[in-house]
Motif scaffolding. Sequence first.
Motif, PDB file in Angstrom:
ATOM      1  N   ALA A   8     -18.399 -17.063 -22.294  1.00  0.00           N
ATOM      2  CA  ALA A   8     -19.497 -16.558 -23.126  1.00  0.00           C
ATOM      3  C   ALA A   8     -20.547 -17.620 -23.418  1.00  0.00           C
ATOM      4  CB  ALA A   8     -18.945 -16.023 -24.455  1.00  0.00           C
ATOM      5  N   ALA A   9     -20.175 -18.904 -23.313  1.00  0.00           N
ATOM      6  CA  ALA A   9     -21.074 -19.992 -23.697  1.00  0.00           C
ATOM      7  C   ALA A   9     -21.580 -20.802 -22.513  1.00  0.00           C
ATOM      8  CB  ALA A   9     -20.368 -20.930 -24.679  1.00  0.00           C
ATOM      9  N   LEU A  10     -20.977 -20.607 -21.340  1.00  0.00           N
ATOM     10  CA  LEU A  10     -21.355 -21.350 -20.144  1.00  0.00           C
ATOM     11  C   LEU A  10     -21.609 -20.400 -18.990  1.00  0.00           C
ATOM     12  CD1 LEU A  10     -18.607 -24.169 -20.081  1.00  0.00           C
ATOM     13  CD2 LEU A  10     -20.843 -24.268 -21.198  1.00  0.00           C
ATOM     14  N   THR A  11     -22.555 -20.780 -18.137  1.00  0.00           N
ATOM     15  CA  THR A  11     -22.756 -20.109 -16.858  1.00  0.00           C
ATOM     16  C   THR A  11     -22.449 -21.126 -15.774  1.00  0.00           C
ATOM     17  OG1 THR A  11     -24.454 -18.660 -17.758  1.00  0.00           O
ATOM     18  CG2 THR A  11     -24.392 -18.906 -15.365  1.00  0.00           C
ATOM     19  N   VAL A  12     -21.579 -20.757 -14.838  1.00  0.00           N
ATOM     20  CA  VAL A  12     -21.062 -21.709 -13.861  1.00  0.00           C
ATOM     21  C   VAL A  12     -21.382 -21.261 -12.444  1.00  0.00           C
ATOM     22  CG1 VAL A  12     -18.981 -22.817 -12.955  1.00  0.00           C
ATOM     23  CG2 VAL A  12     -19.201 -22.396 -15.423  1.00  0.00           C
ATOM     24  N   MET A  47     -20.354 -28.619  -8.938  1.00  0.00           N
ATOM     25  CA  MET A  47     -20.343 -27.480  -9.854  1.00  0.00           C
ATOM     26  C   MET A  47     -21.520 -27.639 -10.809  1.00  0.00           C
ATOM     27  SD  MET A  47     -17.403 -26.278 -12.585  1.00  0.00           S
ATOM     28  CE  MET A  47     -16.345 -25.531 -11.347  1.00  0.00           C
ATOM     29  N   LEU A  48     -22.294 -26.593 -10.973  1.00  0.00           N
ATOM     30  CA  LEU A  48     -23.407 -26.575 -11.919  1.00  0.00           C
ATOM     31  C   LEU A  48     -22.983 -25.766 -13.137  1.00  0.00           C
ATOM     32  CD1 LEU A  48     -26.358 -27.087 -12.743  1.00  0.00           C
ATOM     33  CD2 LEU A  48     -26.962 -25.001 -11.495  1.00  0.00           C
ATOM     34  N   VAL A  49     -23.010 -26.397 -14.300  1.00  0.00           N
ATOM     35  CA  VAL A  49     -22.652 -25.745 -15.560  1.00  0.00           C
ATOM     36  C   VAL A  49     -23.885 -25.699 -16.444  1.00  0.00           C
ATOM     37  CG1 VAL A  49     -21.315 -25.971 -17.691  1.00  0.00           C
ATOM     38  CG2 VAL A  49     -20.218 -26.359 -15.486  1.00  0.00           C
ATOM     39  N   GLU A  50     -24.263 -24.507 -16.837  1.00  0.00           N
ATOM     40  CA  GLU A  50     -25.402 -24.321 -17.735  1.00  0.00           C
ATOM     41  C   GLU A  50     -24.898 -23.900 -19.107  1.00  0.00           C
ATOM     42  OE1 GLU A  50     -29.295 -21.369 -18.194  1.00  0.00           O
ATOM     43  OE2 GLU A  50     -28.346 -21.632 -16.226  1.00  0.00           O
ATOM     44  N   LEU A  51     -25.341 -24.619 -20.135  1.00  0.00           N
ATOM     45  CA  LEU A  51     -25.009 -24.245 -21.515  1.00  0.00           C
ATOM     46  C   LEU A  51     -25.871 -23.043 -21.885  1.00  0.00           C
ATOM     47  CD1 LEU A  51     -25.125 -27.843 -23.073  1.00  0.00           C
ATOM     48  CD2 LEU A  51     -23.239 -26.754 -21.849  1.00  0.00           C
ATOM     49  N   ILE A 106     -24.420 -30.838 -15.509  1.00  0.00           N
ATOM     50  CA  ILE A 106     -24.508 -30.078 -16.758  1.00  0.00           C
ATOM     51  C   ILE A 106     -25.967 -29.993 -17.166  1.00  0.00           C
ATOM     52  CG2 ILE A 106     -23.769 -29.915 -19.166  1.00  0.00           C
ATOM     53  CD1 ILE A 106     -21.405 -31.692 -18.508  1.00  0.00           C
ATOM     54  N   THR A 107     -26.425 -28.803 -17.464  1.00  0.00           N
ATOM     55  CA  THR A 107     -27.804 -28.627 -17.887  1.00  0.00           C
ATOM     56  C   THR A 107     -27.867 -27.609 -19.022  1.00  0.00           C
ATOM     57  OG1 THR A 107     -30.058 -28.227 -17.074  1.00  0.00           O
ATOM     58  CG2 THR A 107     -28.334 -26.780 -16.237  1.00  0.00           C
ATOM     59  N   GLY A 108     -29.051 -27.469 -19.599  1.00  0.00           N
ATOM     60  CA  GLY A 108     -29.244 -26.524 -20.687  1.00  0.00           C
ATOM     61  C   GLY A 108     -29.916 -25.261 -20.201  1.00  0.00           C
ATOM     62  N   THR A 109     -30.570 -24.585 -21.106  1.00  0.00           N
ATOM     63  CA  THR A 109     -31.194 -23.319 -20.774  1.00  0.00           C
ATOM     64  C   THR A 109     -32.578 -23.257 -21.414  1.00  0.00           C
ATOM     65  OG1 THR A 109     -30.836 -20.919 -20.754  1.00  0.00           O
ATOM     66  CG2 THR A 109     -30.239 -22.090 -22.775  1.00  0.00           C
TER      67      THR A 109
END
Length: 264
Positions: free
Chosen positions: A17-21, A28-32, A65-68
């Motif tokens: 619910a809090a991350l898009t992977v 691996m790209l993880v977006e907060l 790791i990146t934001g939105t």
Amino acid sequence: MTTATTIPNTLDTRDFAALTVAEHDDRMLVELTRPEVRNAIDETMVAELHAVCTHLENHPKILVITGTQHKGRGIFASGADIGQLRERRRDDALRGINNTIFHRIAQLPSPVIAAVDGYALGGGLELALAADFRVATPHAKFGQPEAGLGIIAAAGGLWRLKNLIGEAVAKEILLAGRILTGEEALAVHLVTGVHAPEDLLDAAQALADRISALDPLAVRISKQVMAMPAGAHPGVDNIAQAILFESDAKFDRMQAFLDRKNNK
């Protein structure tokens, strides 16, 4: 008879619910993705980051790791969720909720890149500090406002920041509330590059490309040996090199180098 447990090759994120992977062969790209609260780090995000770490510990690859975006502006992470933080007590502090996950991210086998646009405050900066590399935009805001809330930057900020940028600037941030822009962060080597917002992720991916071009095992061992205490050297370096001297990649890559040199 004990049956061996098979570890899935891909991370199951259907309940996230809090991350898009987005997972690829080498990274691996993880977006907060909690834009409505400026990506405040809550226990759901922490739990999902733990799941990411479990996967990458078993299947090492580069992590970005990146934001939105929120209302047209970039956000990395504005800090810990203050609503949850206000209710935490002594036992919660001793559990080290954020400290534990940030330390785990820092210890991942392969390099971690933080791509920062907008706020990276409090826990957000501590998350970025857990990465091996940081790239940012001019609009990035780096700070540790914990003392203004009656607490300390206890999830790595007090020591990682000092180790990275030096005690003088770290004290300005931690003890006097200074907030650095992207350009100021570049000047003190908190970040390795500043890019326009539309180019930020491409810059992070380009850095990941450079890492991916190297031998993954050599990169992993280099990261581990660099983290060893001073007293472990030079012995640990010799042991690590002995392992790599027997790897297929060492022979293949050196032979390819010699072939290129001889063909010039």
